[in-house]
Every structure is written in structure tokens, then in C-alpha cells.
Design an enzyme around this catalytic site. Structure first.
Site, short mmCIF file in Angstrom:
data_model
loop_
_atom_site.label_atom_id
_atom_site.label_comp_id
_atom_site.label_asym_id
_atom_site.label_seq_id
_atom_site.Cartn_x
_atom_site.Cartn_y
_atom_site.Cartn_z
N THR A 83 -2.70 5.03 5.84
CA THR A 83 -2.39 3.64 6.14
C THR A 83 -1.11 3.25 5.40
O THR A 83 -0.36 4.11 4.95
CB THR A 83 -3.59 2.73 5.80
OG1 THR A 83 -3.34 1.41 6.31
CG2 THR A 83 -3.84 2.64 4.30
N ASN A 84 -0.82 1.97 5.28
CA ASN A 84 0.38 1.51 4.58
C ASN A 84 0.07 0.22 3.83
O ASN A 84 -1.06 -0.27 3.86
CB ASN A 84 1.54 1.34 5.58
CG ASN A 84 1.21 0.33 6.65
OD1 ASN A 84 1.00 -0.85 6.36
ND2 ASN A 84 1.12 0.78 7.90
#
Ligand code: C5P
Length: 215
Positions: free
Chosen positions: A21-22
Site C-alpha cells: 500500500t502507500n
């Protein structure tokens, strides 16, 4: 107006317990959805996983992966007057999500990633969307040039650009400083709370939509 807003990160599974993810918190996209609803518009918020509360009066469609977000946008974009793409979509996902937890074996582990679809980049040609289109651009260098390139490539009416290398603004912050990049000019909105910037951006979207309607 009827608007679709994408927000938050996407989550790309590696195995049943892990994902890529980020750092997107979703705050800017949720602030946009909230400001649009407060201005009397009908809003569908398509969001990756965040810790935020869904703003009052906003329809909510939760998704996890970029592929799910792509499908949600494809299904709903046709009835929208405008769309705001604030999600931080993962550009790549694991080539295959393992069905069982990946065990530690060797000293190194190589992951194979494959490209995700560009959702915003599919809206004009692939989905045939003719409404007002707003993209976001998180950049660490050449803010205006990169945003202007995105505006043209993705067929946007406006790109809201922010420099994510600046401390205290952007990713996961309540504050932001943005550059509004239009086809013929740009304008800085100085640092402020995301909840104060969003209504300003909403007024620009309303103006662009009115221009498109009268063209
Ligand atoms: O090309 P880049 O990812 O920097 O473009 C950012 C803009 O494109 C944002 O509006 C983002 O929501 C959108 N985007 C998308 N699907 C992707 C990648 C980006 O909708 N796969």
C-alpha cells in the site's frame, strides 16, 4: 451535480496476511467529498481503506484493490456530471496473491509486480466520459511540468498538484498547499487546512462544469 470521488490508498494483497500500500490517508479526497456534499451536490465516494469517517450525506462504496476501484468507477461514471480522482492508486500489484501465507525460506525474496490499470487515464477513451474531470498529482519534483503533462495525457480539466516532499503538508497531514493546473494557466492555493482548501477547489469545479455545459 452528480459527482464521483475516488480517495485513499489501494491495498494490493501479497498473501492472506500481507499487502502493498502507500502513505495516503484519504484526507484530501474525503475533504473534497464533504465540501461537495455541503455545496448541495450528490456524491459517490469510492474509497480504499482509510481511518476516516464517511462525510454526512455522501454515498460510500468501499474498495480495496486498484482492480476493484477500476470496476467501481467503470460501473458508475456514466451517470456522473463530474469526477474527482484523489485516490493514491498503486501503480503495481503482486503478479499473483499467494493463497497461503508466504514462508520465510531464502535470505532474499523477489516479488514480481505487474502494472495496475490507470483508472483516471481510462475515463475519457475507454469509459467515454464527457463530464468535468479533475485529477490529483502528488509529486516530489517538477510539480507544474509533471501536473501539466498529466492534465493533457489524461484529458483532465484541472489537476490539483501537491509537492509531497514538503514537510508538514500532503500525505497524512491535515494541511496542504496545492497548485491548480488548468489548460491555460496555473494558480497557487497557499498552505491551509485541507478542509479550507476543498471548498475553494469545489468552486473551481462548479465553474468548469458550467463552462462545459454552455460550450
Ligand atoms: O500518473 P499518476 O498516478 O501520478 O496520476 C495521478 C492521478 O491519476 C490521480 O488523480 C490518481 O487518482 C489517478 N490514478 C488513477 N489510477 C491509477 C493511477 C493514478 O486513477 N492507476
Amino acid at each position: 451535480m452528480k459527482l464521483l470521488v475516488t480517495a485513499g490508498p489501494t491495498r494490493e494483497p501479497l498473501d492472506p496476511v500481507r499487502y502493498l500500500t502507500n502513505r495516503s490517508s484519504g484526507k484530501m479526497g474525503y475533504a473534497m467529498a464533504d465540501a461537495l456534499a455541503r455545496a448541495g451536490h450528490s456524491v459517490l465516494l469510492v474509497s480504499g481503506p482509510t481511518r476516516l469517517e464517511v462525510p454526512d450525506g455522501v454515498d460510500f462504496l468501499p474498495v480495496e484493490t486498484a482492480a476493484e476501484m477500476f470496476d467501481a468507477v467503470r460501473r458508475h461514471i456514466g451517470r456522473m456530471d463530474a469526477a474527482v480522482f484523489a485516490a493514491a492508486v498503486a501503480d503495481y500489484r503482486p503478479a499473483a496473491a499467494a493463497s497461503q501465507k508466504i514462508k520465510k525460506t531464502g535470505e532474499t525474496l523477489v516479488l514480481e509486480l505487474v502494472r495496475n490499470p490507470d483508472i483516471l487515464g481510462s475515463v475519457r477513451d475507454e469509459f467515454g466520459f464527457n463530464g468535468t474531470l479533475v485529477g490529483f498529482a502528488a509529486e516530489t519534483e517538477n510539480l507544474e511540468a509533471n501536473a501539466r503533462d498529466k492534465l493533457q495525457r489524461k484529458g483532465c480539466d484541472l489537476v490539483v498538484a501537491n509537492d509531497v516532499s514538503k514537510p508538514g503538508i500532503g500525505f497524512d497531514s491535515d494541511r496542504n498547499e496545492v497548485l491548480l493546473v488548468f489548460p491555460a494557466h496555473s494558480e497557487v492555493l497557499p498552505e491551509d487546512e485541507k478542509h479550507h482548501l476543498a471548498p475553494r477547489i469545489v468552486r473551481e469545479i462548479e465553474r468548469l462544469a458550467a463552462e462545459r455545459a454552455s460550450a
